[in-house]
Design a protein around this motif. Structure first.
Motif, PDB file in Angstrom:
ATOM      1  N   ASN A  21     -11.697 -12.000   3.535  1.00  0.00           N
ATOM      2  CA  ASN A  21     -10.447 -12.423   4.180  1.00  0.00           C
ATOM      3  C   ASN A  21      -9.348 -12.781   3.181  1.00  0.00           C
ATOM      4  O   ASN A  21      -8.245 -13.110   3.576  1.00  0.00           O
ATOM      5  CB  ASN A  21     -10.698 -13.647   5.075  1.00  0.00           C
ATOM      6  N   PHE A  22      -9.680 -12.754   1.873  1.00  0.00           N
ATOM      7  CA  PHE A  22      -8.707 -13.188   0.864  1.00  0.00           C
ATOM      8  C   PHE A  22      -8.060 -11.977   0.189  1.00  0.00           C
ATOM      9  O   PHE A  22      -8.748 -11.031  -0.208  1.00  0.00           O
ATOM     10  CB  PHE A  22      -9.400 -14.049  -0.202  1.00  0.00           C
ATOM     11  N   HIS A  23      -6.744 -12.051   0.054  1.00  0.00           N
ATOM     12  CA  HIS A  23      -5.988 -10.969  -0.594  1.00  0.00           C
ATOM     13  C   HIS A  23      -5.108 -11.539  -1.694  1.00  0.00           C
ATOM     14  O   HIS A  23      -4.612 -12.661  -1.580  1.00  0.00           O
ATOM     15  CB  HIS A  23      -5.043 -10.298   0.412  1.00  0.00           C
ATOM     16  N   ALA A  24      -4.897 -10.733  -2.747  1.00  0.00           N
ATOM     17  CA  ALA A  24      -3.848 -11.047  -3.716  1.00  0.00           C
ATOM     18  C   ALA A  24      -2.737 -10.025  -3.500  1.00  0.00           C
ATOM     19  O   ALA A  24      -3.008  -8.827  -3.354  1.00  0.00           O
ATOM     20  CB  ALA A  24      -4.389 -10.940  -5.142  1.00  0.00           C
ATOM     21  N   LEU A  25      -1.505 -10.493  -3.470  1.00  0.00           N
ATOM     22  CA  LEU A  25      -0.388  -9.603  -3.123  1.00  0.00           C
ATOM     23  C   LEU A  25      -0.063  -8.633  -4.257  1.00  0.00           C
ATOM     24  O   LEU A  25       0.422  -9.040  -5.311  1.00  0.00           O
ATOM     25  CB  LEU A  25       0.862 -10.430  -2.807  1.00  0.00           C
ATOM     26  N   TYR A  83     -11.560  -8.766  -2.862  1.00  0.00           N
ATOM     27  CA  TYR A  83     -12.770  -9.186  -3.560  1.00  0.00           C
ATOM     28  C   TYR A  83     -13.686  -7.982  -3.739  1.00  0.00           C
ATOM     29  O   TYR A  83     -13.968  -7.261  -2.783  1.00  0.00           O
ATOM     30  CB  TYR A  83     -13.462 -10.272  -2.734  1.00  0.00           C
ATOM     31  N   THR A  84     -14.130  -7.757  -4.980  1.00  0.00           N
ATOM     32  CA  THR A  84     -14.951  -6.569  -5.229  1.00  0.00           C
ATOM     33  C   THR A  84     -16.425  -6.873  -4.977  1.00  0.00           C
ATOM     34  O   THR A  84     -17.016  -7.714  -5.642  1.00  0.00           O
ATOM     35  CB  THR A  84     -14.801  -6.084  -6.689  1.00  0.00           C
ATOM     36  N   THR A  85     -16.949  -6.212  -3.979  1.00  0.00           N
ATOM     37  CA  THR A  85     -18.387  -6.302  -3.722  1.00  0.00           C
ATOM     38  C   THR A  85     -18.806  -4.972  -3.106  1.00  0.00           C
ATOM     39  O   THR A  85     -18.309  -4.590  -2.057  1.00  0.00           O
ATOM     40  CB  THR A  85     -18.744  -7.520  -2.840  1.00  0.00           C
ATOM     41  N   GLY A  86     -19.625  -4.243  -3.826  1.00  0.00           N
ATOM     42  CA  GLY A  86     -20.088  -2.947  -3.321  1.00  0.00           C
ATOM     43  C   GLY A  86     -19.008  -1.883  -3.326  1.00  0.00           C
ATOM     44  O   GLY A  86     -18.999  -1.022  -2.456  1.00  0.00           O
ATOM     45  N   ASN A  87     -18.080  -1.917  -4.304  1.00  0.00           N
ATOM     46  CA  ASN A  87     -17.071  -0.847  -4.314  1.00  0.00           C
ATOM     47  C   ASN A  87     -17.682   0.413  -4.941  1.00  0.00           C
ATOM     48  O   ASN A  87     -18.536   0.323  -5.829  1.00  0.00           O
ATOM     49  CB  ASN A  87     -15.810  -1.308  -5.046  1.00  0.00           C
ATOM     50  N   PHE A 146      -9.416  -7.438  -7.157  1.00  0.00           N
ATOM     51  CA  PHE A 146      -8.894  -6.214  -7.777  1.00  0.00           C
ATOM     52  C   PHE A 146      -8.102  -5.434  -6.745  1.00  0.00           C
ATOM     53  O   PHE A 146      -8.560  -5.252  -5.627  1.00  0.00           O
ATOM     54  CB  PHE A 146     -10.104  -5.395  -8.250  1.00  0.00           C
ATOM     55  N   SER A 147      -6.944  -4.969  -7.108  1.00  0.00           N
ATOM     56  CA  SER A 147      -6.146  -4.203  -6.149  1.00  0.00           C
ATOM     57  C   SER A 147      -6.714  -2.791  -6.001  1.00  0.00           C
ATOM     58  O   SER A 147      -6.994  -2.118  -6.994  1.00  0.00           O
ATOM     59  CB  SER A 147      -4.687  -4.132  -6.613  1.00  0.00           C
TER      60      SER A 147
END
Ligand SMILES: NC(=O)c1ccc[n+]([C@@H]2O[C@H](COP(=O)([O-])OP(=O)(O)OC[C@H]3O[C@@H](n4cnc5c(N)ncnc54)[C@H](O)[C@@H]3O)[C@@H](O)[C@H]2O)c1
Length: 333
Positions: free
Chosen positions: A137-141, A254-258, A268-269
């Motif tokens: 649910n968290f994003h960096a713009l 959030y990077t998980t299983g990319n 990471f964008s």
């Protein structure tokens, strides 16, 4: 500055739709509470039909109660001579506290967009302090960077902005960010087929996007508050409306299983799509080449170093700051 532009857009209905009433809860600091009162008065005087509540406060545990969207903008700017590691620590503390408050009182489905810089690592700190809210649910713009990249490609190709699609910003919201011209399209065709000037793409384009914010500050003496507010609107709208067929948008997640092999456990964008329900899925079949991958690795290395530098704020032990050079935020030169 950013909030002052954004709030009036939120209240007008242009973000969540003309059938969606809205309550605005404004979090300030002790220093900014008077300014907050002023903004609240202006919002009230604007008589927006959809605006049902404006409340202000300085305690995130009160202001974030039941919040459905948390737009975390407030942070300290980097002062003259301040090291990036010092900024990471000062602002990191703000986002650790706000993460804890969200965890305690916000809606369990709250969507969080971190704007205050350094926004990727602040988002990581925030989500680590909010273990009861899904990390997804968290994003960096990074939408402002996407918009800037689209603008540059449209200008170079001599087409209107809306003809540029599939624009990814990979990595950190810093001068290591990677605007991806390998996968972007103009009028549905690969950028490289439309813009034959490879030297411009490889050298000028990326630099221009990375440094756009700094150039703007130099010219105008203040940062890009209005276009940042527009990009926050775009970021929210991309999550509450279905993504057009075949297209995607960029957001720091959030990077998980990319599927790309980017390190796990950082923000990471990447290219994402949404069904319009506030959630998103990663786009998993984007092409890579050596040129793109090499630059992505550099941004990844920077984020991993930032993460080590804030370990004391993410609950992962002692911090160790070995930042690779003093890279800039896009608003700095
Ligand atoms: N991600 C992006 O694309 C992007 C783009 C532009 C700016 N930014 C960042 O956004 C942030 C805000 O930029 P701005 O131009 O609006 O700055 P600003 O200085 O005009 O506003 C920041 C506000 O935050 C408040 N504040 C500080 N600490 C706080 C706290 N603990 N709780 C609540 N409020 C607090 C300050 O009082 C101030 O009113 C900066 O960190 C800037 O670097 C990000």
């Amino acid at each position: 500055m950013i909030s002052n532009h954004l709030l009036f857009k939120l209240a007008s209905g242009e973000v969540f739709g003309q059938d969606q009433p809205i309550a605005l809860k404004l979090l300030g600091s002790e220093r900014s509470i008077q300014a907050l009162e002023g903004v609240a008065m202006e919002l009230e005087d604007s008589l927006y039909p959809l605006l049902r509540e404006v409340s202000i406060g300085i305690d995130p545990y009160v202001v974030f109660e039941d919040a459905e969207w948390a737009l975390l903008i407030g942070a300290k700017p980097r002062g003259p001579g301040m090291e990036r590691s010092a900024l990471l620590d000062i602002n990191g503390q703000i986002f650790a506290e706000q993460g804890k408050a969200l965890n305690a009182v916000a809606s369990r489905n709250v969507k969080v967009i971190v704007v205050g810089n350094p926004c990727n690592t602040n988002a990581l700190i925030c989500l680590k302090n909010a273990p009861n809210i899904p990390a997804k649910n968290f994003h960096a713009l990074t939408r402002l960077d996407e918009n800037r990249a689209k603008c540059q490609l449209a200008l170079k190709a001599g087409v209107f902005y809306d003809k540029v699609s599939n624009m990814t910003i990979w990595g950190n919201h810093s001068t290591t960010q990677v605007p991806d011209f390998l996968n972007a399209k103009i009028n549905g065709r690969p950028v490289k087929e439309v813009i034959k000037d490879t030297k411009w793409l490889e050298e000028e384009f990326t630099k221009t996007v990375q440094k756009r914010g700094g150039v703007l500050i130099q010219k105008w003496g203040r940062s890009s508050a209005a276009s940042t507010a527009v990009s926050i609107v775009d970021a929210i709208r991309s999550l509450v409306n279905p993504t057009p067929e075949g297209d995607w948008f960029s957001t720091g997640v959030y990077t998980t299983g990319n599927p790309y092999g980017i390190s796990e456990d950082i923000v990471f964008s990447m290219p994402c799509r949404s069904k319009g329900d506030g959630d998103y899925e990663l786009v998993k079949d984007v092409a890579m080449d050596d040129f793109l991958w090499e630059r992505i690795k550099k941004s990844e290395a920077e984020l991993l170093a930032e993460k080590r530098c804030v370990a004391h704020l993410t609950g992962e032990g002692n911090a160790f700051c070995d930042l690779p050079g003093d890279t800039m935020l896009p608003g700095e030169m």
